[in-house]
Design a protein around this motif. Structure first.
Motif, PDB file in Angstrom:
ATOM      1  N   ALA A 153      29.018  33.908  32.774  1.00 47.80           N
ATOM      2  CA  ALA A 153      30.289  33.697  33.479  1.00 47.80           C
ATOM      3  C   ALA A 153      30.548  34.813  34.483  1.00 47.80           C
ATOM      4  N   THR A 154      30.207  36.026  34.115  1.00 48.82           N
ATOM      5  CA  THR A 154      30.429  37.177  35.002  1.00 48.82           C
ATOM      6  C   THR A 154      29.525  37.093  36.229  1.00 48.82           C
ATOM      7  N   PHE A 155      28.252  36.737  36.023  1.00 41.93           N
ATOM      8  CA  PHE A 155      27.326  36.597  37.155  1.00 41.93           C
ATOM      9  C   PHE A 155      27.801  35.494  38.094  1.00 41.93           C
ATOM     10  N   ALA A 156      28.315  34.418  37.516  1.00 45.26           N
ATOM     11  CA  ALA A 156      28.812  33.308  38.336  1.00 45.26           C
ATOM     12  C   ALA A 156      30.051  33.736  39.120  1.00 45.26           C
ATOM     13  N   LYS A 157      30.959  34.456  38.475  1.00 48.13           N
ATOM     14  CA  LYS A 157      32.190  34.917  39.119  1.00 48.13           C
ATOM     15  C   LYS A 157      31.891  35.851  40.286  1.00 48.13           C
ATOM     16  N   LEU A 158      30.901  36.732  40.092  1.00 49.58           N
ATOM     17  CA  LEU A 158      30.561  37.708  41.132  1.00 49.58           C
ATOM     18  C   LEU A 158      29.516  37.160  42.110  1.00 49.58           C
ATOM     19  N   GLU A 159      29.082  35.915  41.872  1.00 47.77           N
ATOM     20  CA  GLU A 159      28.096  35.242  42.725  1.00 47.77           C
ATOM     21  C   GLU A 159      26.806  36.051  42.828  1.00 47.77           C
ATOM     22  N   LEU A 160      26.310  36.498  41.660  1.00 43.73           N
ATOM     23  CA  LEU A 160      25.072  37.263  41.593  1.00 43.73           C
ATOM     24  C   LEU A 160      23.921  36.356  41.194  1.00 43.73           C
ATOM     25  N   PRO A 161      22.749  36.520  41.796  1.00 44.21           N
ATOM     26  CA  PRO A 161      21.591  35.710  41.406  1.00 44.21           C
ATOM     27  C   PRO A 161      21.148  36.060  39.982  1.00 44.21           C
ATOM     28  N   SER A 162      20.789  35.054  39.211  1.00 40.71           N
ATOM     29  CA  SER A 162      20.428  35.274  37.807  1.00 40.71           C
ATOM     30  C   SER A 162      19.141  36.077  37.645  1.00 40.71           C
ATOM     31  N   ASN A 163      18.304  36.083  38.688  1.00 41.39           N
ATOM     32  CA  ASN A 163      17.025  36.799  38.601  1.00 41.39           C
ATOM     33  C   ASN A 163      17.079  38.202  39.207  1.00 41.39           C
ATOM     34  N   MET A 164      18.274  38.712  39.479  1.00 38.13           N
ATOM     35  CA  MET A 164      18.437  40.044  40.075  1.00 38.13           C
ATOM     36  C   MET A 164      17.904  41.132  39.144  1.00 38.13           C
ATOM     37  N   ARG A 165      17.115  42.058  39.699  1.00 37.65           N
ATOM     38  CA  ARG A 165      16.600  43.207  38.948  1.00 37.65           C
ATOM     39  C   ARG A 165      17.598  44.367  39.051  1.00 37.65           C
ATOM     40  N   PRO A 166      17.568  45.283  38.102  1.00 34.00           N
ATOM     41  CA  PRO A 166      18.539  46.393  38.123  1.00 34.00           C
ATOM     42  C   PRO A 166      18.561  47.182  39.427  1.00 34.00           C
ATOM     43  N   HIS A 167      17.402  47.411  40.053  1.00 34.71           N
ATOM     44  CA  HIS A 167      17.371  48.236  41.259  1.00 34.71           C
ATOM     45  C   HIS A 167      17.868  47.488  42.499  1.00 34.71           C
ATOM     46  N   GLU A 168      18.101  46.192  42.373  1.00 36.59           N
ATOM     47  CA  GLU A 168      18.519  45.391  43.522  1.00 36.59           C
ATOM     48  C   GLU A 168      20.039  45.306  43.681  1.00 36.59           C
ATOM     49  N   ALA A 169      20.781  45.741  42.681  1.00 39.58           N
ATOM     50  CA  ALA A 169      22.243  45.644  42.725  1.00 39.58           C
ATOM     51  C   ALA A 169      22.857  46.899  43.346  1.00 39.58           C
ATOM     52  N   GLU A 170      23.781  46.705  44.278  1.00 36.75           N
ATOM     53  CA  GLU A 170      24.487  47.825  44.898  1.00 36.75           C
ATOM     54  C   GLU A 170      25.360  48.539  43.862  1.00 36.75           C
ATOM     55  N   THR A 171      25.710  49.780  44.159  1.00 31.53           N
ATOM     56  CA  THR A 171      26.582  50.561  43.270  1.00 31.53           C
ATOM     57  C   THR A 171      27.896  49.830  43.008  1.00 31.53           C
ATOM     58  N   SER A 172      28.466  49.217  44.029  1.00 40.05           N
ATOM     59  CA  SER A 172      29.742  48.509  43.864  1.00 40.05           C
ATOM     60  C   SER A 172      29.612  47.364  42.861  1.00 40.05           C
ATOM     61  N   ILE A 173      28.447  46.730  42.824  1.00 38.00           N
ATOM     62  CA  ILE A 173      28.227  45.625  41.879  1.00 38.00           C
ATOM     63  C   ILE A 173      28.298  46.124  40.448  1.00 38.00           C
ATOM     64  N   TYR A 174      27.759  47.312  40.205  1.00 38.14           N
ATOM     65  CA  TYR A 174      27.795  47.862  38.844  1.00 38.14           C
ATOM     66  C   TYR A 174      29.231  48.147  38.402  1.00 38.14           C
ATOM     67  N   HIS A 175      30.051  48.560  39.341  1.00 37.17           N
ATOM     68  CA  HIS A 175      31.451  48.797  38.989  1.00 37.17           C
ATOM     69  C   HIS A 175      32.176  47.476  38.720  1.00 37.17           C
ATOM     70  N   HIS A 176      31.855  46.454  39.479  1.00 32.85           N
ATOM     71  CA  HIS A 176      32.457  45.137  39.235  1.00 32.85           C
ATOM     72  C   HIS A 176      32.007  44.581  37.884  1.00 32.85           C
ATOM     73  N   LEU A 177      30.710  44.698  37.601  1.00 28.85           N
ATOM     74  CA  LEU A 177      30.184  44.224  36.314  1.00 28.85           C
ATOM     75  C   LEU A 177      30.841  44.970  35.153  1.00 28.85           C
ATOM     76  N   TYR A 178      30.949  46.268  35.319  1.00 31.07           N
ATOM     77  CA  TYR A 178      31.552  47.100  34.275  1.00 31.07           C
ATOM     78  C   TYR A 178      33.002  46.698  34.019  1.00 31.07           C
ATOM     79  N   ASN A 179      33.744  46.476  35.086  1.00 39.99           N
ATOM     80  CA  ASN A 179      35.149  46.093  34.924  1.00 39.99           C
ATOM     81  C   ASN A 179      35.299  44.759  34.201  1.00 39.99           C
TER      82      ASN A 179
END
Length: 285
Positions: free
Chosen positions: A232-258
């Motif tokens: 649900a979180t990946f869908a809400k943030l419109e993130l690809p399901s196959n994203m690797r850890p090094h491909e996500a911007e710093t801001s994405i990690y803060h959104h995921l964390y929140n």
């Protein structure tokens, strides 16, 4: 105290490799922020960098090795008497337990022992009085702090550095510049802070997210968080399901964390630590 054989004097216990190159010492001085703030130096060793620092700044130095403290007190008797150098003998991490390393704004400048470098830098991120970090570290560590999203070296350390400010790998330092020469390549790292960031729960979240860097980010998160929540979180943030850890911007990690932090409790963190220890143990077999 006269030190005749530097290689024999260097302590393996404290990870000591003394920088003896005037060329690199001057490059470090030139890389310092030009604002006149006091400098905190951790692990001054024989005082080669200290000697250059006290020419341009007031310095507070922290040295854990009692033998070196004796040497430094003798070598820098005049700067100490004049108030340009304050020497503290003891464990700098104990000093940090009481809050800020210094009671005024400062820049951290140091040739750090490799075994403690990452911990020191993370402490500086949290110190409200620390304005920047200019340190000599193992090149591999410097690359991780300075990496940008999309680069293979992008890691939890990269996210923390980008959260606090801007990290730059200034230059590499050849092994022959040290006595004794280290077994790894060194580099000077500059981190200019915008904020002081102290959130241990966020750090725990990043350890989960980067637990297996080559795996999908979602898979790492599924080791702790419910699958429905992650999806649900990946869908809400419109993130690809196959994203690797090094491909996500710093801001994405803060959104995921929140979105996920309310589900990150002590039991889940303990569970993750046990899994990490198990992987490390099995990797050594």
């Amino acid at each position: 105290m006269i030190i005749e054989n530097l290689a024999e004097f260097a302590s393996k216990k404290f990870g000591q490799n003394f920088l003896k190159s005037d060329y690199y010492l001057q490059k470090i001085i030139q890389a310092m922020p030009n604002d006149g703030l006091r400098v905190a130096e951790i692990g001054p060793g024989l005082g080669d960098l200290t000697k250059e620092l006290v020419k341009v700044r007031n310095v507070t130095a922290f040295e854990v090795d009692k033998r070196l403290c004796e040497h430094l007190n003798s070598e820098f008797e005049t700067p100490i008497r004049q108030g340009r150098l304050e020497l503290n003998c003891g464990d700098v991490l104990e000093r940090w337990e009481s809050g800020s390393l210094l009671d005024e704004p400062y820049h951290l400048v140091a040739n750090l022992p490799y075994y403690i470098a990452t911990n020191i830098i993370l402490k500086a991120f949290k110190d409200e009085h620390c304005r920047s970090v200019l340190v000599m570290v193992q090149k591999e560590v410097a690359v991780k702090f300075a990496a940008a999203a999309g680069q293979k070296a992008f890691s939890a350390l990269s996210v923390l550095a980008a959260t606090s400010g801007r990290a730059t790998l200034c230059f590499e330092v050849e092994r022959e510049a040290f006595v004794p020469p280290p077994n790894v390549t060194s580099a000077v790292l500059l981190i200019e802070k915008d904020i002081s960031f102290d959130d241990e729960k966020f750090e725990a979240f990043l350890k989960i997210a980067f637990a297996q860097p080559r795996k999908k980010l979602s898979k790492n998160l599924l080791s702790v968080f419910p699958s429905e929540l992650v999806e649900a979180t990946f869908a809400k943030l419109e993130l690809p399901s196959n994203m690797r850890p090094h491909e996500a911007e710093t801001s994405i990690y803060h959104h995921l964390y929140n979105e996920l932090k309310d589900n990150l409790d002590g039991k889940q963190q303990t569970k993750q630590r046990k899994r990490s220890k198990s992987r490390i143990k099995n990797a050594g077999k």
